[in-house]
Design an enzyme around this catalytic site. Structure first.
Site, PDB file in Angstrom:
ATOM      1  CB  ILE A 170      39.075  42.552  36.212  1.00  0.00           C
ATOM      2  CG1 ILE A 170      40.541  42.536  36.653  1.00  0.00           C
ATOM      3  CG2 ILE A 170      38.245  43.460  37.113  1.00  0.00           C
ATOM      4  CD1 ILE A 170      41.300  43.789  36.258  1.00  0.00           C
ATOM      5  CB  CYS A 171      33.919  40.061  36.735  1.00  0.00           C
ATOM      6  SG  CYS A 171      32.163  40.204  36.521  1.00  0.00           S
ATOM      7  CG  LEU A 172      34.894  47.214  36.488  1.00  0.00           C
ATOM      8  CD1 LEU A 172      34.148  47.386  37.799  1.00  0.00           C
ATOM      9  CD2 LEU A 172      36.226  47.956  36.548  1.00  0.00           C
TER      10      LEU A 172
END
Lengths: 157, 283
Positions: free
Chosen positions: A95-97
């Site tokens: 996840i790119c957060l």
């Protein structure tokens, strides 16, 4: 086992979420204070995620909550747990957060607040697509999620 | 020999002791420190060094630690290490009457550490304060438990005494209806004492109010400090966070140690809460 800051805080978080968990979240397993799994559903009727359940895996280091946990979606055949379609979620579950990166993390965040952020990240999404360069990234990435320096190019998604 | 050379001799033994300590040979370190003390009985640091080595033994000599730290404090009151080691040793010695003593020592060590942090914001103090905060909370809990045991014993005795009077009266009455009246009173008495927190399980609800909780450790705050936006955190937690990143945990605005202010009224409120609910100090 020595009670470190991490285990103390996680045991308190666990007591709280075993008591009440927000809608759409189910604690699947938390046998120790290194790895937990949680099932997540999207609360509104977003057609992209209708009738689907996703599984999150949390890995905690002994520096938690001073450092973020490693959070990924994991896929499973039985029960079916796909990786949600989202322009910031790679097909291997990474996840790119910014919240989960070293710079975006804050120790006042917790397992529950991360789950709720991911829920709203899915709720707000209308694009049925993977991040740019997904195939190449999934094929070549050997780094652990927290060591990857994502370029948070578009915070609106 | 002239006093100054005796002091030099003590320092030489101390250095030897420190070298053995660094090499994890604590038994020899203790011997060197003892020789140093024989040369210079007024150097308070020699006693805390010997205490540190005694704590590191496979079977720590807590009794000796207690003696050395007490001597060290007698010579020098402003003595973080001695108070810290003393509190640790007292906790381990489990003496039935020493809970208040260990709590006082731990609190004093924490106070001195805060002072140190204020002089050198990111120095050694900042890394010790976490351990000291936890130690104070642990001592607080043990002290509270001791007082609670005494309270329950007293209140339990009172309950038994009152119940006995009622039972005696019940046995003396002539008619059945009067007897059942006394039985009702005995039952009521039991339920009243149960509500007061005795008679089997702790009947009082155990809940920590949100205002008392540090959002970083999720523990009750001992020494809350406030950021620029009015939110308070445990001093040890926020210092730990600022070492990683000089940002406000909530707003991500720039934040440094110098922006923090003690929140005295909240500190008092937390203290009052813990006085009533000591179990919450280390849950």
């Amino acid at each position: 086992m020595a009670t470190t800051l991490a285990t103390k805080r996680l045991s308190k978080e666990l007591a709280k979420i075993t008591d009440i968990m927000p809608d759409g979240l189910t604690l699947v397993s938390a046998t120790d204070f290194t790895s937990w799994t949680i099932d997540l559903t999207v609360l509104d009727a977003n057609p992209l995620y209708l009738n689907q359940t996703f599984r999150l895996k949390f890995l905690f280091s002994d520096k938690y909550p001073m450092e973020p946990p490693e959070v990924v979606f994991v896929s499973l055949h039985e029960p079916p747990r796909p990786i949600p379609m989202h322009p910031h979620i790679y097909s291997n579950g990474i996840i790119c957060l910014d919240l989960l990166g070293q710079n975006g993390w804050s120790p006042v965040q917790n397992v529950q607040s991360i789950c709720v952020s991911l829920q709203s990240m899915l709720t707000g999404n209308s694009k049925n697509e993977r991040p740019e360069g997904d195939t190449a990234f999934v094929a070549t990435n050997r780094q652990r999620p927290r060591d990857i320096n994502f370029y948070y190019h578009d915070d609106k998604v | 020999m002239a006093p100054s050379s005796r002091k030099d001799e003590a320092m030489a033994y101390k250095e030897k002791g420190n070298a053995r300590y660094a090499a994890k040979d604590y038994k020899s370190a203790i011997e060197f420190y003892s020789q140093a003390i024989r040369c210079d009985q007024l150097n308070y640091l020699l006693y805390t060094n010997r205490a540190a080595a005694n704590l590191k033994l496979d079977k720590p000599k807590y009794q000796q630690v207690e003696i050395d730290c007490s001597t060290s404090i007698e010579i020098e009151k402003k003595n973080l290490k001695a108070h810290y080691f003393l509190a640790m040793a007292l906790v381990e010695l489990k003496h039935p009457e020493w809970q208040e003593r260990s709590h006082t020592s731990a609190k004093e060590a924490h106070r001195l550490c805060v002072e140190e942090c204020q002089m050198v914001p990111m120095g050694k103090g900042a890394s010790n304060i976490q351990v000291l905060t936890e130690l104070v909370l642990k001592c607080k809990k043990e002290w509270w438990e001791k007082q609670e045991r005494e309270r329950l014993k007293k209140i339990g005795g009172l309950h038994a005494e009152l119940a006995a009077i009622l039972r005696a009266r019940k046995d003396n009455v002539k008619c059945e209806s009067e007897a059942s009246e006394y039985q009702t009173k005995i039952d009521e008495l039991a339920s009243v004492f149960e509500m007061a927190g005795i008679g089997g399980k702790d009947a009082r609800i155990k809940k920590v109010p949100d205002w008392a909780i540090d959002d970083i450790t999720f523990s009750v705050m001992l020494d809350p400090v406030m950021t620029k936006n009015g939110k308070s955190y445990e001093r040890a937690s926020i210092l730990n966070h600022l070492k990683n990143s000089e940002t406000d945990p909530l707003t991500r605005e720039h934040l440094t140690v110098r922006d923090l202010r003690p929140n005295l009224d909240l500190k008092k409120a937390c203290e009052e809460f813990l006085d009533q609910n000591g179990w919450a100090a280390d849950w």
